[in-house]
Enzyme design. Structure first.
Site, PDB file in Angstrom:
ATOM      1  N   GLU A  27       0.833  -1.221   0.000  1.00 27.11           N
ATOM      2  CA  GLU A  27       0.000   0.000   0.000  1.00 27.11           C
ATOM      3  C   GLU A  27       0.857   1.256   0.000  1.00 27.11           C
ATOM      4  O   GLU A  27       2.057   1.212   0.226  1.00 27.11           O
ATOM      5  CB  GLU A  27      -0.862   0.022   1.268  1.00 27.11           C
ATOM      6  CG  GLU A  27      -2.234  -0.597   1.104  1.00 27.11           C
ATOM      7  CD  GLU A  27      -3.217   0.347   0.424  1.00 27.11           C
ATOM      8  OE1 GLU A  27      -2.803   1.456   0.020  1.00 27.11           O
ATOM      9  OE2 GLU A  27      -4.388  -0.032   0.287  1.00 27.11           O
ATOM     10  N   ARG A  78      -7.419   1.724  13.312  1.00 24.97           N
ATOM     11  CA  ARG A  78      -6.030   1.919  12.888  1.00 24.97           C
ATOM     12  C   ARG A  78      -5.991   2.917  11.750  1.00 24.97           C
ATOM     13  O   ARG A  78      -6.993   3.153  11.073  1.00 24.97           O
ATOM     14  CB  ARG A  78      -5.416   0.599  12.428  1.00 24.97           C
ATOM     15  CG  ARG A  78      -6.040   0.026  11.153  1.00 24.97           C
ATOM     16  CD  ARG A  78      -5.080  -0.932  10.466  1.00 24.97           C
ATOM     17  NE  ARG A  78      -5.667  -1.712   9.408  1.00 24.97           N
ATOM     18  CZ  ARG A  78      -5.686  -1.348   8.122  1.00 24.97           C
ATOM     19  NH1 ARG A  78      -5.211  -0.167   7.743  1.00 24.97           N
ATOM     20  NH2 ARG A  78      -6.210  -2.158   7.210  1.00 24.97           N
ATOM     21  N   ASN A 125      -5.192   4.199   8.059  1.00 26.49           N
ATOM     22  CA  ASN A 125      -5.128   3.630   6.718  1.00 26.49           C
ATOM     23  C   ASN A 125      -4.398   4.640   5.843  1.00 26.49           C
ATOM     24  O   ASN A 125      -3.390   5.207   6.268  1.00 26.49           O
ATOM     25  CB  ASN A 125      -6.540   3.255   6.238  1.00 26.49           C
ATOM     26  CG  ASN A 125      -6.499   2.275   5.097  1.00 26.49           C
ATOM     27  OD1 ASN A 125      -5.660   1.368   5.105  1.00 26.49           O
ATOM     28  ND2 ASN A 125      -7.350   2.428   4.119  1.00 26.49           N
ATOM     29  N   GLU A 141     -10.978  -4.942  10.703  1.00 20.52           N
ATOM     30  CA  GLU A 141     -11.634  -5.817   9.731  1.00 20.52           C
ATOM     31  C   GLU A 141     -11.700  -7.244  10.263  1.00 20.52           C
ATOM     32  O   GLU A 141     -10.706  -7.738  10.815  1.00 20.52           O
ATOM     33  CB  GLU A 141     -10.855  -5.821   8.411  1.00 20.52           C
ATOM     34  CG  GLU A 141     -10.876  -4.467   7.692  1.00 20.52           C
ATOM     35  CD  GLU A 141      -9.954  -4.449   6.489  1.00 20.52           C
ATOM     36  OE1 GLU A 141      -8.757  -4.733   6.666  1.00 20.52           O
ATOM     37  OE2 GLU A 141     -10.430  -4.147   5.388  1.00 20.52           O
ATOM     38  N   ASN A 193      -9.651   6.064   2.591  1.00 22.38           N
ATOM     39  CA  ASN A 193      -8.699   5.554   1.619  1.00 22.38           C
ATOM     40  C   ASN A 193      -8.092   6.650   0.766  1.00 22.38           C
ATOM     41  O   ASN A 193      -7.677   7.682   1.298  1.00 22.38           O
ATOM     42  CB  ASN A 193      -9.359   4.423   0.822  1.00 22.38           C
ATOM     43  CG  ASN A 193      -8.602   3.125   1.011  1.00 22.38           C
ATOM     44  OD1 ASN A 193      -7.373   3.152   1.074  1.00 22.38           O
ATOM     45  ND2 ASN A 193      -9.295   2.024   1.096  1.00 22.38           N
ATOM     46  N   ASP A 251      -9.875   2.245  -4.026  1.00 24.34           N
ATOM     47  CA  ASP A 251      -8.889   2.193  -2.928  1.00 24.34           C
ATOM     48  C   ASP A 251      -7.984   3.424  -3.006  1.00 24.34           C
ATOM     49  O   ASP A 251      -8.460   4.546  -2.877  1.00 24.34           O
ATOM     50  CB  ASP A 251      -8.159   0.845  -3.004  1.00 24.34           C
ATOM     51  CG  ASP A 251      -7.462   0.481  -1.716  1.00 24.34           C
ATOM     52  OD1 ASP A 251      -7.069   1.383  -0.978  1.00 24.34           O
ATOM     53  OD2 ASP A 251      -7.295  -0.721  -1.436  1.00 24.34           O
TER      54      ASP A 251
HETATM   55  C1  BGC Z   1      -7.197  -1.249   3.486  1.00 20.30           C
HETATM   56  C2  BGC Z   1      -7.598  -2.666   3.599  1.00 20.30           C
HETATM   57  C3  BGC Z   1      -8.967  -2.837   2.953  1.00 20.30           C
HETATM   58  C4  BGC Z   1      -8.906  -2.354   1.533  1.00 20.30           C
HETATM   59  C5  BGC Z   1     -10.202  -2.458   0.774  1.00 20.30           C
HETATM   60  C6  BGC Z   1      -7.180  -0.866   2.055  1.00 20.30           C
HETATM   61  O1  BGC Z   1      -6.794   0.458   1.947  1.00 20.30           O
HETATM   62  O2  BGC Z   1      -5.943  -1.045   4.087  1.00 20.30           O
HETATM   63  O3  BGC Z   1      -7.583  -3.030   4.948  1.00 20.30           O
HETATM   64  O4  BGC Z   1      -9.363  -4.175   3.002  1.00 20.30           O
HETATM   65  O5  BGC Z   1      -8.452  -1.019   1.493  1.00 20.30           O
HETATM   66  O6  BGC Z   1     -11.116  -1.486   1.112  1.00 20.30           O
HETATM   67 CA    CA Z   2      -5.596   2.029   0.609  1.00 28.67          CA
END
Ligand code: BGC
Ligand code: CA
Length: 300
Positions: free
Chosen positions: A19, A102, A104, A122, A155, A205
């Site tokens: 990521e 957490r 992201n 999750e 995201n 995402d």
């Molecule tokens: C998150 C994941 C999530 C995925 C799909 C990612 O940015 O870190 O935990 O499953 O997005 O939404």
């Molecule tokens: Ca992401």
């Protein structure tokens, strides 16, 4: 697919959740995280070497800091990272009332302010108690401001070229949204949808903007990155990738014409893993005919 685009695998790491790619111009390296693998990685295309630092909890993002080193989102904490000593210093915590949350995705705005979002825990990828997340900013004086609450999975984000619009993805909404953005205060206003995902496009995402003001959105569970024009809501291109859980992307390379795409392997069952040997790797897409812009340093 754009006619001349070419996809190659560049980092064969098989990350759990690759990521948050960031191109570091000074080093000509790609910085990224493995969220569930609890690692920050730095890969050099010139030497093909990877350097890694372990984190003590899931790491949602890492961004370069103007004063040196990085800031990472580890668990619910902003941490300062000294790459040479691998030392991590705790800066601040968010979501104190939500211990299961957490960090992201995150990104630094063109003025050096860091925007970072959170999400709940999750049970399976993309399955979680809803509306537990928030979107925060961290200013140069290390002051935290909450801009949004009741977010499902905070995201992708980026800013328009004139800095007046903030593009944002809350994955489970299945849309790419825009806000009016005040660069002086970071204030967000006037939320609207600029793109709605088609059924086969999975979950939106991570994303990045190109120098034409168009967005490149990684489609989780759909093995692709789509290029959309936020002004018209039209999808212009689709780039297919050899891993279904495509998670994020950024432009990089000597002139920012390569698109780096991260992916995840966590959540694939045995037979999917067998079919998707590239899951968790990083891909480079060339020949898109468009460039991105340099990432910004956090000013704090
Ligand atoms: C998150 C994941 C999530 C995925 C799909 C990612 O940015 O870190 O935990 O499953 O997005 O939404
Ligand atoms: Ca992401």
């Amino acid at each position: 697919m754009t006619s001349s685009a070419k996809v190659e695998t560049v980092v064969k790491l098989g990350a759990l959740v690759g990521e948050g790619p960031v191109w570091e111009e000074s080093e000509q390296t790609l910085l990224f995280v493995d969220i569930a693998g609890q690692k920050i990685h730095r890969w050099s295309p010139a030497t093909n070497q990877i350097q890694s630092v372990e984190t003590s909890d899931m790491v949602g993002f890492v961004v370069p800091r103007r004063s040196g080193g990085y800031v990472a989102g580890v668990g619910r904490s902003f941490m300062a990272v000294d790459w040479s000593t691998q030392a991590m210093t705790h800066l601040l915590e968010v979501d104190e009332d939500k211990p299961n949350n957490r960090f992201n995705d995150a990104k630094v705005d063109p003025t050096g302010r860091l925007l970072a979002g959170t999400m709940g825990r999750e049970v399976r990828p993309a399955e979680l108690e809803r509306q537990q997340g928030s979107l925060f900013s961290l200013d140069s004086d290390l002051r935290v401001t909450k801009h949004l609450s009741q977010v499902d999975i905070s995201n992708g984000m980026d800013w328009s070229l004139d800095q007046r619009t903030f593009f944002y993805i809350d994955s489970l909404s299945l849309t790419v949204d825009a806000f009016d953005y005040d660069t002086t205060t970071g204030h967000l206003d006037n939320r609207r949808v600029v793109y709605r995902m088609a059924e086969e496009e999975g979950l939106p995402d991570g994303m990045t903007i190109d120098l034409e003001g168009r967005l490149w959105v990684a489609c989780y569970n759909a093995g692709r990155v789509i290029n959309i024009d936020p002004a018209t809501g039209v999808r212009l291109h689709t780039v297919s990738l050899p891993a279904m859980k495509t998670t994020s992307c950024c432009f990089g390379g000597p002139d920012y014409s390569d698109l780096y795409v991260t992916s995840a392997s966590l959540g694939l069952d045995q037979s999917e893993r067998g079919r998707q040997v590239e899951a968790g790797n990083i891909f480079k897409v060339t020949g898109l005919g468009v460039k991105g812009r340099a990432s910004c340093f956090f000013s704090g």
